[in-house]
Design an enzyme around this catalytic site. Structure first.
Site, PDB file in Angstrom:
ATOM      1  N   SER A 135       6.884   1.147  -2.955  1.00  0.00           N
ATOM      2  CA  SER A 135       6.996   1.630  -1.545  1.00  0.00           C
ATOM      3  C   SER A 135       7.856   0.897  -1.031  1.00  0.00           C
ATOM      4  O   SER A 135       8.100  -0.217  -0.983  1.00  0.00           O
ATOM      5  CB  SER A 135       5.423   1.515  -0.845  1.00  0.00           C
ATOM      6  OG  SER A 135       5.369   1.771   0.453  1.00  0.00           O
ATOM      7  N   LYS A 161       8.555   5.690  -3.085  1.00  0.00           N
ATOM      8  CA  LYS A 161       8.003   6.133  -1.756  1.00  0.00           C
ATOM      9  C   LYS A 161       8.749   5.472  -0.612  1.00  0.00           C
ATOM     10  O   LYS A 161       8.919   4.525  -0.710  1.00  0.00           O
ATOM     11  CB  LYS A 161       6.651   5.842  -1.725  1.00  0.00           C
ATOM     12  CG  LYS A 161       5.707   5.757  -0.487  1.00  0.00           C
ATOM     13  CD  LYS A 161       4.387   5.713  -0.678  1.00  0.00           C
ATOM     14  CE  LYS A 161       3.848   4.733   0.492  1.00  0.00           C
ATOM     15  NZ  LYS A 161       2.312   4.380   0.191  1.00  0.00           N
ATOM     16  N   LYS A 163       9.160   5.033   3.448  1.00  0.00           N
ATOM     17  CA  LYS A 163       8.160   4.925   4.556  1.00  0.00           C
ATOM     18  C   LYS A 163       9.286   5.853   5.773  1.00  0.00           C
ATOM     19  O   LYS A 163      10.456   5.491   5.699  1.00  0.00           O
ATOM     20  CB  LYS A 163       8.025   3.703   5.090  1.00  0.00           C
ATOM     21  CG  LYS A 163       7.230   2.776   4.126  1.00  0.00           C
ATOM     22  CD  LYS A 163       5.726   3.314   4.453  1.00  0.00           C
ATOM     23  CE  LYS A 163       4.784   2.182   4.085  1.00  0.00           C
ATOM     24  NZ  LYS A 163       3.464   2.789   3.991  1.00  0.00           N
ATOM     25  N   ASP A 188       5.945   8.371   3.128  1.00  0.00           N
ATOM     26  CA  ASP A 188       4.700   7.913   3.835  1.00  0.00           C
ATOM     27  C   ASP A 188       4.924   7.677   5.322  1.00  0.00           C
ATOM     28  O   ASP A 188       5.806   7.095   5.798  1.00  0.00           O
ATOM     29  CB  ASP A 188       3.990   6.649   2.939  1.00  0.00           C
ATOM     30  CG  ASP A 188       2.882   6.216   3.524  1.00  0.00           C
ATOM     31  OD1 ASP A 188       2.248   7.036   4.659  1.00  0.00           O
ATOM     32  OD2 ASP A 188       2.335   5.396   3.172  1.00  0.00           O
ATOM     33  N   GLU A 213       2.687  11.651   2.674  1.00  0.00           N
ATOM     34  CA  GLU A 213       1.367  11.012   2.805  1.00  0.00           C
ATOM     35  C   GLU A 213       1.139  10.535   4.039  1.00  0.00           C
ATOM     36  O   GLU A 213       1.881  10.113   5.032  1.00  0.00           O
ATOM     37  CB  GLU A 213       1.621   9.433   2.034  1.00  0.00           C
ATOM     38  CG  GLU A 213       0.457   8.609   2.025  1.00  0.00           C
ATOM     39  CD  GLU A 213       0.735   7.319   1.237  1.00  0.00           C
ATOM     40  OE1 GLU A 213       1.610   7.499   0.415  1.00  0.00           O
ATOM     41  OE2 GLU A 213       0.083   6.316   1.568  1.00  0.00           O
ATOM     42  N   ASP A 238      -4.247   9.147   3.255  1.00  0.00           N
ATOM     43  CA  ASP A 238      -4.672   7.906   2.929  1.00  0.00           C
ATOM     44  C   ASP A 238      -5.258   7.475   4.145  1.00  0.00           C
ATOM     45  O   ASP A 238      -6.545   7.415   3.950  1.00  0.00           O
ATOM     46  CB  ASP A 238      -3.268   6.974   3.248  1.00  0.00           C
ATOM     47  CG  ASP A 238      -3.047   5.556   2.983  1.00  0.00           C
ATOM     48  OD1 ASP A 238      -4.336   4.910   3.144  1.00  0.00           O
ATOM     49  OD2 ASP A 238      -2.047   4.779   2.861  1.00  0.00           O
ATOM     50  N   LYS A 262      -7.588   3.300  -1.767  1.00  0.00           N
ATOM     51  CA  LYS A 262      -7.086   2.072  -1.550  1.00  0.00           C
ATOM     52  C   LYS A 262      -8.697   1.625  -1.450  1.00  0.00           C
ATOM     53  O   LYS A 262      -9.509   1.721  -0.719  1.00  0.00           O
ATOM     54  CB  LYS A 262      -6.509   1.563  -0.344  1.00  0.00           C
ATOM     55  CG  LYS A 262      -5.154   2.206  -0.241  1.00  0.00           C
ATOM     56  CD  LYS A 262      -4.426   1.831   1.130  1.00  0.00           C
ATOM     57  CE  LYS A 262      -2.732   2.179   0.992  1.00  0.00           C
ATOM     58  NZ  LYS A 262      -2.441   2.115   2.431  1.00  0.00           N
ATOM     59  N   GLY A 290      -1.575   0.485  -1.976  1.00  0.00           N
ATOM     60  CA  GLY A 290      -1.460  -1.022  -2.018  1.00  0.00           C
ATOM     61  C   GLY A 290      -1.348  -1.432  -0.591  1.00  0.00           C
ATOM     62  O   GLY A 290      -1.128  -0.631   0.382  1.00  0.00           O
TER      63      GLY A 290
HETATM   64  O1  OSB Z   1       0.240   2.888   3.797  1.00  0.00           O
HETATM   65  O2  OSB Z   1       0.490   2.741   2.098  1.00  0.00           O
HETATM   66  C1  OSB Z   1       0.489   2.195   3.093  1.00  0.00           C
HETATM   67  C2  OSB Z   1       1.551  -1.280   3.205  1.00  0.00           C
HETATM   68  C3  OSB Z   1       0.641  -1.878   4.542  1.00  0.00           C
HETATM   69  C4  OSB Z   1      -0.165  -0.792   4.921  1.00  0.00           C
HETATM   70  C5  OSB Z   1       0.083   0.499   4.536  1.00  0.00           C
HETATM   71  C6  OSB Z   1       0.772   0.894   3.490  1.00  0.00           C
HETATM   72  C7  OSB Z   1       1.650   0.068   2.803  1.00  0.00           C
HETATM   73  C8  OSB Z   1       2.413   0.250   1.632  1.00  0.00           C
HETATM   74  C9  OSB Z   1       2.751  -0.918   1.009  1.00  0.00           C
HETATM   75  O3  OSB Z   1       2.994   1.514   1.647  1.00  0.00           O
HETATM   76  C10 OSB Z   1       2.336  -0.643  -0.433  1.00  0.00           C
HETATM   77  C11 OSB Z   1       2.492  -1.942  -1.152  1.00  0.00           C
HETATM   78  O4  OSB Z   1       3.537  -2.265  -1.898  1.00  0.00           O
HETATM   79  O5  OSB Z   1       1.550  -2.454  -1.272  1.00  0.00           O
HETATM   80 MG    MG Z   2       0.154   5.150   3.118  1.00  0.00          MG
END
Ligand code: OSB
Ligand code: MG
Length: 387
Positions: A135, A161, A163, A188, A213, A238, A262, A290
């Site tokens: 991510s 992924k 953001k 995401d 996402e 999510d 999660k 994550g």
């Molecule tokens: O939405 O998946 C998410 C990190 C913090 C809060 C929300 C998210 C995330 C990530 C990071 O996308 C995922 C990771 O590498 O831990």
């Molecule tokens: Mg997410």
């Protein structure tokens, strides 16, 4: 299993680089670790709440409060046959899934160690190697994002992924797609958009993304059904899935075609497995999300990802992407083909580096069940020590 003691610690750890999402930038992490002693065996769990209530409504401090005032007193000194029965002790506590998950997962680790089996096997998992994605946080400009994507593809990761948020979406995703026509890409939004942005989001359809996402409201499913009907790209939920009932509603409404599981968000391994089982029955692929975890949370994610319905690459990646030094041994490593070998030793399969945990600890709470003799004398509640 008798839950004999709980230790709650807050540790401070700095991410190697700031991580930017639509809700803000994170670098200095305040993470709670839970150590649960059951029948003399110590298990570990991690609370995945963020420092601020911007991903969901929990924070490091709300979890500290809920564990200290409600969860620890409800479970210390109590006996359950299996970690899966944890929710019978805490079902009266509404919400606060991340706080519960940190404690429940520690008990799962303890149970797996007692039984001498890897946690993945205790959960019913079968995969011995899991497929990983990464991510990537929001960047200043498309060129720097393209460079980062190239680096991570070079490390072998199987899904990238990105953001996104308004103003940092179509142009950024377009640049990455142009440079890597074949890469498996997803985005995401962490709830950055409104249903009124549907036609804007539709511009993402042309990039052949695996999924979008959580584009809309963090706490609402129905609008996603309205949006999904307008898009070709699959939606993945999510934030708004806190349990298997939410997952069932989302799937029935057509609000998503993929679900991100999660552990923290759904309250621990027991509910995560329920979401997984439901999605498997309904043919909906799932993957493991994550929350910028330390090695302890990462190890739990790896164990969960071995269940057969986890058919898409997860956001479970190498320790070294996040930390100069992780708190487990060995650290989580990723093979050149972007996979993680699932440990086959009892419990989490990684050793907790207590000296590192101690070094990073800024506060701790401890609860211990009274011994039989002490209980007979005083009938006291579990004792609590704070430092
Ligand atoms: O939405 O998946 C998410 C990190 C913090 C809060 C929300 C998210 C995330 C990530 C990071 O996308 C995922 C990771 O590498 O831990
Ligand atoms: Mg997410």
């Amino acid at each position: 299993m008798k839950i004999e003691a709980i230790t709650l610690r807050e540790i401070h750890m700095r991410l190697k680089a700031p991580f930017e999402t639509s809700f803000g930038v994170t670098q200095d992490r305040r993470i709670l670790l839970v150590e649960a002693v059951a029948d003399g065996v110590s298990g570990w769990g991690e609370v995945t709440a963020m420092e601020t209530p911007s991903y969901n409504s929990e924070t490091t401090d709300t979890a500290w409060h809920i564990i200290s005032e409600f969860i620890a007193p409800a479970i210390v000194g109590r006996s359950i046959d299996r970690a899966a029965e944890f929710e019978t002790l805490t079902g009266h506590i509404r919400g606060h899934e991340m706080a519960k998950a940190g404690v429940e997962n520690a008990i799962w680790d303890a149970e797996a160690q007692q039984k001498g089996v890897p946690l993945s096997k205790l959960l019913g998992g079968s995969l011995e190697e899991i497929v990983c994605g990464v991510s990537l946080g929001i960047r200043d400009n498309p060129a720097s994002l393209v460079k980062k994507v190239e680096e991570e593809l070079g490390h072998g990761y199987n899904r990238i992924k990105l953001k996104i948020k308004l103003g940092k979406d179509v142009e950024f995703v377009g640049a990455v797609r142009k440079s890597f026509p074949q890469a498996t890409l997803s985005v995401d939004a962490n709830s950055a958009y409104k249903l009124e942005d549907a036609m804007h989001l539709k511009r993402l359809d042309r990039f052949g993304l695996l999924m979008i996402e959580q584009p809309l409201y963090w706490d609402e499913i129905y609008s996603h059904a309205r949006l999904q009907a307008l898009l070709e790209t699959a939606l993945c939920l999510d934030e708004c899935i806190s349990n298997s009932r939410h997952a069932a509603a989302a799937i029935e409404l057509g609000a998503c075609r993929i679900i991100n599981i999660k552990l923290g968000r759904v309250g621990g391994h027991t509910e995560a497995r329920r979401v997984h089982d439901l999605c498997s029955t309904l043919g909906v692929p799932v993957w493991c999300g994550g929350m910028l975890e330390t090695g302890i949370g990462r190890a739990h994610n790896i164990a969960m990802s071995t269940l057969p319905g986890f058919t898409l690459p997860g956001d479970v990646s190498a320790s070294r992407r996040y930390w100069d030094q992780d708190i487990i041994e060995p650290e989580v490593e990723v093979t050149p083909r972007g996979t993680i070998h699932v440990p086959q030793t009892p419990g989490l399969g990684y050793k907790v580096r207590r000296e590192a945990v101690d070094r990073f600890t800024v506060r701790a709470n401890h609860w211990k069940a009274p011994t039989a003799l002490h209980a007979a004398q005083s009938q006291s509640a579990p004792s609590k020590l704070e430092n």
